[in-house]
Design a protein around this motif. Structure first.
Motif, PDB file in Angstrom:
ATOM      1  N   VAL A   1      24.176  -8.908 -15.337  1.00 26.24           N
ATOM      2  CA  VAL A   1      23.174  -9.546 -15.754  1.00 26.24           C
ATOM      3  C   VAL A   1      22.154  -9.652 -14.840  1.00 26.24           C
ATOM      4  CG1 VAL A   1      21.993 -12.035 -16.250  1.00 26.24           C
ATOM      5  CG2 VAL A   1      24.136 -12.206 -16.504  1.00 26.24           C
ATOM      6  N   VAL A   2      20.763  -9.346 -15.647  1.00 25.16           N
ATOM      7  CA  VAL A   2      19.545  -9.313 -14.913  1.00 25.16           C
ATOM      8  C   VAL A   2      18.978 -10.155 -14.719  1.00 25.16           C
ATOM      9  CG1 VAL A   2      17.744  -7.957 -14.871  1.00 25.16           C
ATOM     10  CG2 VAL A   2      19.098  -6.867 -16.606  1.00 25.16           C
ATOM     11  N   GLY A   3      18.519  -9.661 -13.085  1.00 26.37           N
ATOM     12  CA  GLY A   3      18.113 -11.597 -12.395  1.00 26.37           C
ATOM     13  C   GLY A   3      17.215 -10.440 -11.699  1.00 26.37           C
TER      14      GLY A   3
ATOM     15  N   SER B   1      16.918  -2.825   4.257  1.00 27.82           N
ATOM     16  CA  SER B   1      16.034  -3.582   3.390  1.00 27.82           C
ATOM     17  C   SER B   1      16.616  -2.216   1.814  1.00 27.82           C
ATOM     18  CB  SER B   1      15.217  -4.424   2.685  1.00 27.82           C
ATOM     19  OG  SER B   1      15.215  -5.675   3.798  1.00 27.82           O
ATOM     20  N   ARG B   2      16.800  -2.386   1.202  1.00 25.65           N
ATOM     21  CA  ARG B   2      16.867  -1.916  -0.098  1.00 25.65           C
ATOM     22  C   ARG B   2      16.231  -2.442  -1.606  1.00 25.65           C
ATOM     23  NH1 ARG B   2      22.224  -0.578  -3.783  1.00 25.65           N
ATOM     24  NH2 ARG B   2      20.790   1.150  -5.487  1.00 25.65           N
ATOM     25  N   PHE B   3      15.590  -3.588  -1.477  1.00 19.11           N
ATOM     26  CA  PHE B   3      15.067  -4.123  -2.639  1.00 19.11           C
ATOM     27  C   PHE B   3      14.074  -5.102  -1.524  1.00 19.11           C
ATOM     28  CE2 PHE B   3      19.640  -3.694  -4.076  1.00 19.11           C
ATOM     29  CZ  PHE B   3      19.151  -3.111  -5.228  1.00 19.11           C
ATOM     30  N   GLN B   4      13.110  -5.491  -2.750  1.00 14.56           N
ATOM     31  CA  GLN B   4      11.758  -6.417  -2.191  1.00 14.56           C
ATOM     32  C   GLN B   4      11.726  -7.553  -2.687  1.00 14.56           C
ATOM     33  OE1 GLN B   4      10.220  -5.668   0.856  1.00 14.56           O
ATOM     34  NE2 GLN B   4      11.768  -3.604   0.791  1.00 14.56           N
ATOM     35  N   GLN B   5      10.919  -7.908  -2.866  1.00 10.01           N
ATOM     36  CA  GLN B   5      10.460  -9.878  -3.365  1.00 10.01           C
ATOM     37  C   GLN B   5      10.304  -9.695  -4.687  1.00 10.01           C
ATOM     38  OE1 GLN B   5       8.396 -12.394  -1.351  1.00 10.01           O
ATOM     39  NE2 GLN B   5       8.963 -14.027  -2.848  1.00 10.01           N
ATOM     40  N   GLY B   6      10.654  -9.379  -5.718  1.00 12.03           N
ATOM     41  CA  GLY B   6       9.856 -10.005  -6.610  1.00 12.03           C
ATOM     42  C   GLY B   6      10.792  -8.631  -8.246  1.00 12.03           C
ATOM     43  N   ASP B   7      11.858  -7.477  -7.275  1.00 15.69           N
ATOM     44  CA  ASP B   7      12.119  -6.259  -7.735  1.00 15.69           C
ATOM     45  C   ASP B   7      13.457  -7.050  -9.380  1.00 15.69           C
ATOM     46  OD1 ASP B   7      10.841  -4.762  -5.923  1.00 15.69           O
ATOM     47  OD2 ASP B   7      12.436  -4.006  -4.985  1.00 15.69           O
ATOM     48  N   ARG B   8      13.471  -6.142 -10.172  1.00 12.89           N
ATOM     49  CA  ARG B   8      14.679  -6.888 -10.724  1.00 12.89           C
ATOM     50  C   ARG B   8      15.923  -6.564 -10.189  1.00 12.89           C
ATOM     51  NH1 ARG B   8      10.839  -5.827 -16.012  1.00 12.89           N
ATOM     52  NH2 ARG B   8      11.798  -3.624 -15.001  1.00 12.89           N
ATOM     53  N   VAL B   9      16.878  -6.561 -10.471  1.00 14.94           N
ATOM     54  CA  VAL B   9      18.319  -5.882 -10.375  1.00 14.94           C
ATOM     55  C   VAL B   9      19.188  -6.343 -11.567  1.00 14.94           C
ATOM     56  CG1 VAL B   9      17.899  -5.647  -7.764  1.00 14.94           C
ATOM     57  CG2 VAL B   9      19.058  -7.797  -8.702  1.00 14.94           C
ATOM     58  N   CYS B  10      19.676  -5.348 -11.373  1.00 19.14           N
ATOM     59  CA  CYS B  10      21.189  -5.932 -12.145  1.00 19.14           C
ATOM     60  C   CYS B  10      22.580  -5.535 -11.946  1.00 19.14           C
ATOM     61  CB  CYS B  10      21.303  -5.282 -13.383  1.00 19.14           C
ATOM     62  SG  CYS B  10      22.974  -5.001 -14.676  1.00 19.14           S
ATOM     63  N   VAL B  11      23.633  -7.116 -11.534  1.00 20.65           N
ATOM     64  CA  VAL B  11      24.824  -7.481 -11.362  1.00 20.65           C
ATOM     65  C   VAL B  11      25.959  -6.578 -11.233  1.00 20.65           C
ATOM     66  CG1 VAL B  11      27.193  -8.940 -10.297  1.00 20.65           C
ATOM     67  CG2 VAL B  11      23.953  -9.775 -10.321  1.00 20.65           C
ATOM     68  N   SER B  12      26.809  -5.623 -10.957  1.00 21.19           N
ATOM     69  CA  SER B  12      28.060  -4.350 -11.053  1.00 21.19           C
ATOM     70  C   SER B  12      28.693  -5.439 -12.099  1.00 21.19           C
ATOM     71  CB  SER B  12      28.566  -4.198 -10.114  1.00 21.19           C
ATOM     72  OG  SER B  12      27.619  -3.525  -8.847  1.00 21.19           O
TER      73      SER B  12
ATOM     74  N   ILE C   1      23.390 -13.177  -3.274  1.00 21.60           N
ATOM     75  CA  ILE C   1      24.673 -11.804  -3.466  1.00 21.60           C
ATOM     76  C   ILE C   1      24.171 -10.753  -2.432  1.00 21.60           C
ATOM     77  CG2 ILE C   1      24.838  -9.858  -5.050  1.00 21.60           C
ATOM     78  CD1 ILE C   1      23.388 -12.481  -6.966  1.00 21.60           C
ATOM     79  N   TYR C   2      25.741 -10.668  -1.363  1.00 26.44           N
ATOM     80  CA  TYR C   2      25.233  -9.051  -1.275  1.00 26.44           C
ATOM     81  C   TYR C   2      24.895  -7.589  -1.898  1.00 26.44           C
ATOM     82  CZ  TYR C   2      27.056 -11.026   2.618  1.00 26.44           C
ATOM     83  OH  TYR C   2      27.346 -12.195   4.419  1.00 26.44           O
TER      84      TYR C   2
END
Length: 119
Positions: free
Chosen positions: A54-56, A18-29, A107-108
């Motif tokens: 958008v940031v989620g 996994s690249r991301f963990q619960q609680g990480d902020r990400v931006c959709v391309s 989201i993938y």
């Protein structure tokens, strides 16, 4: 090969950590994603246009599945990690600025980038 370099099925089935963990902020391309020589244009059937840029927040790692971008063409698919990401509704639709509701979207990983932007 149509989708970049050829791979054997055994290499297609390898699952990355996994690249991301619960609680990480990400931006959709917010651009055409280029992956292994393949270019997808908006609207992408698995990533709704209203979340581009958008940031989620990562809510859950849903596991790895065959990449539907390949499966849609009946091709062998590499494994792709799927995440459930929540977005504050006020960031999607500004007219809902007083709302505390969230929208959750699966989201993938190749559509997500880590971010330090404030939500």
């Amino acid at each position: 090969a149509l989708f970049g370099k050829s791979s054997s099925m055994s290499s297609l089935q390898q699952v990355k950590a996994s690249r991301f963990q619960q609680g990480d902020r990400v931006c959709v391309s917010n651009y055409d994603v280029r992956d292994e020589g393949m270019e997808w244009r908006r609207p992408h059937i698995r990533t709704p246009g209203y979340i581009y840029g958008v940031v989620g927040t990562i809510d859950d790692d849903c596991g790895s599945f065959g990449d539907p971008s390949y499966l849609a063409f009946g091709l062998e698919a590499p494994q792709a990690r799927l995440y459930r990401v929540s977005f504050e509704m006020k960031h999607l639709w500004p007219e809902q600025s007083t709302s505390t509701d969230v929208v959750s979207v699966e989201i993938y990983e190749h559509w997500l980038e880590p971010t330090t932007k404030e939500i």
